[in-house]
Motif scaffolding. Structure first.
Motif, PDB file in Angstrom:
ATOM      1  N   PHE A  80       0.839  -1.186   0.000  1.00 46.94           N
ATOM      2  CA  PHE A  80       0.000   0.000   0.000  1.00 46.94           C
ATOM      3  C   PHE A  80       0.877   1.240   0.000  1.00 46.94           C
TER       4      PHE A  80
ATOM      5  N   TYR B 114       0.446   5.257   1.070  1.00 45.12           N
ATOM      6  CA  TYR B 114      -0.362   6.273   1.729  1.00 45.12           C
ATOM      7  C   TYR B 114       0.337   7.627   1.577  1.00 45.12           C
TER       8      TYR B 114
ATOM      9  N   GLN C  67       0.577  11.442   3.424  1.00 50.48           N
ATOM     10  CA  GLN C  67       0.285  12.109   4.699  1.00 50.48           C
ATOM     11  C   GLN C  67       0.756  13.552   4.621  1.00 50.48           C
TER      12      GLN C  67
ATOM     13  N   SER D 270      -3.630  12.895   8.982  1.00 51.66           N
ATOM     14  CA  SER D 270      -3.493  11.439   9.051  1.00 51.66           C
ATOM     15  C   SER D 270      -3.229  10.861   7.663  1.00 51.66           C
ATOM     16  N   PRO D 271      -2.698   9.638   7.610  1.00 50.59           N
ATOM     17  CA  PRO D 271      -2.430   9.020   6.301  1.00 50.59           C
ATOM     18  C   PRO D 271      -3.719   8.744   5.536  1.00 50.59           C
TER      19      PRO D 271
ATOM     20  N   LEU E  90      -5.055   6.687   1.916  1.00 49.17           N
ATOM     21  CA  LEU E  90      -4.644   5.698   0.918  1.00 49.17           C
ATOM     22  C   LEU E  90      -4.572   6.322  -0.472  1.00 49.17           C
TER      23      LEU E  90
ATOM     24  N   PHE F 237      -3.181   0.494  -3.687  1.00 50.96           N
ATOM     25  CA  PHE F 237      -2.577  -0.748  -3.246  1.00 50.96           C
ATOM     26  C   PHE F 237      -2.224  -1.574  -4.486  1.00 50.96           C
TER      27      PHE F 237
ATOM     28  N   LEU G  46       4.027   7.114   2.667  1.00 53.72           N
ATOM     29  CA  LEU G  46       4.293   5.929   3.475  1.00 53.72           C
ATOM     30  C   LEU G  46       4.032   4.674   2.661  1.00 53.72           C
TER      31      LEU G  46
ATOM     32  N   PHE H 108       4.446  -0.437   8.384  1.00 60.48           N
ATOM     33  CA  PHE H 108       4.672   0.822   7.677  1.00 60.48           C
ATOM     34  C   PHE H 108       6.151   1.183   7.655  1.00 60.48           C
TER      35      PHE H 108
ATOM     36  N   LEU I 285      -3.133   7.668  16.296  1.00 58.90           N
ATOM     37  CA  LEU I 285      -3.967   7.456  15.117  1.00 58.90           C
ATOM     38  C   LEU I 285      -4.751   6.154  15.257  1.00 58.90           C
TER      39      LEU I 285
ATOM     40  N   PHE J 122      -7.753   5.660   8.163  1.00 59.38           N
ATOM     41  CA  PHE J 122      -7.336   6.337   9.382  1.00 59.38           C
ATOM     42  C   PHE J 122      -8.293   7.454   9.785  1.00 59.38           C
ATOM     43  N   GLY J 123      -8.387   7.647  11.095  1.00 58.67           N
ATOM     44  CA  GLY J 123      -9.048   8.815  11.637  1.00 58.67           C
ATOM     45  C   GLY J 123      -8.117  10.018  11.564  1.00 58.67           C
ATOM     46  N   PRO J 124      -8.591  11.191  11.988  1.00 56.50           N
ATOM     47  CA  PRO J 124      -7.806  12.424  11.856  1.00 56.50           C
ATOM     48  C   PRO J 124      -6.635  12.528  12.834  1.00 56.50           C
TER      49      PRO J 124
END
Lengths: 110, 113
Positions: free
Chosen positions: A34, A36, A38, A43-44, A46, A49, A88, A100, B90, B104-106
């Motif tokens: 995957f 990601y 950020q 937050s990361p 997507l 994938f 990531l 990760f 997170l 993911f959440g914030p």
């Protein structure tokens, strides 16, 4: 603990150029990977994938998986300032878990 | 769209306090995860849960506990907060049937003084 390596330092690319990111993994049997993105302080999220050897394209993003050499890459074509972020790489290693990498920072210079 | 929410974006707590971080997802996902993210160390898994009342330790469970009483809710508990638990926390969720992707959440930025 699984290891996913992202060794490159910050990557600076001019706007419109191709940004290339690499990630290596240690388990030859790993199947799923995957990418990601950020943004700073966020937050990361997507990007995409990839499971199969070869390339997978989604818009300006292309993921490449080479199982023989145990690496996965992400190419960002026509880089935009909005692509400036940390990317990531993650590897699925069973039991619903992802490992990760520490991330690669990309800076797109207008 | 998958939605993962976390109870607070920023928290400031004192050493020794008990701290609750809550995460809620609305996609009926079986799996939920708690990570912390620190500069230079990346994302590290604290705990995860693959079903209600089920939990498994991640890579750094010391000083933390979790609770999952309902499928949509996963709580992280710092029993006695310490300064080295200052971090970004997170939460993520996933379904075993949806390509293992974690959403993911914030995030909650916790400062322990």
């Amino acid at each position: 603990q699984k290891e996913v390596e992202q060794n490159s330092g910050p990557l600076s690319v001019p706007e419109g150029a191709i940004a290339s990111l690499n990630c290596t993994y240690s388990d030859r049997g790993s199947q799923s990977f995957f990418w990601y993105r950020q943004y700073s302080g966020k937050s990361p999220e997507l990007i995409m994938f990839i499971y199969s050897n070869g390339d997978k394209e989604d818009g300006r993003f292309t993921a490449q998986l080479n199982k023989a050499s145990q690496y996965v890459s992400l190419l960002i074509r026509d880089s935009q300032p909005s692509d400036s972020a940390t990317y990531l790489c993650a590897e699925y290693y069973g039991n619903n878990r992802l490992a990760f990498g520490k991330g690669n920072q990309v800076v797109v210079i207008p | 769209d998958v939605k993962v929410t976390q109870s607070s974006r920023y928290l400031v707590k004192r050493t020794g306090e008990k701290v609750f971080l809550e995460c809620v997802q609305d996609m009926d996902h079986e799996n939920m995860f708690w990570y912390r993210q620190d500069p230079g160390l990346g994302l590290r898994l604290i705990y995860f849960s693959y079903d209600v009342k089920m939990k498994e330790k991640g890579d750094i469970p010391e000083g933390y506990s979790v609770s999952r009483e309902k499928k949509e809710r996963f709580s992280l508990i710092l029993e006695s907060a310490s300064t080295n638990q200052t971090s970004m926390y997170l939460c993520a969720s996933s379904s075993p049937t949806s390509a293992k992707t974690q959403y993911f959440g914030p995030g909650t930025r916790l400062l322990v003084l």
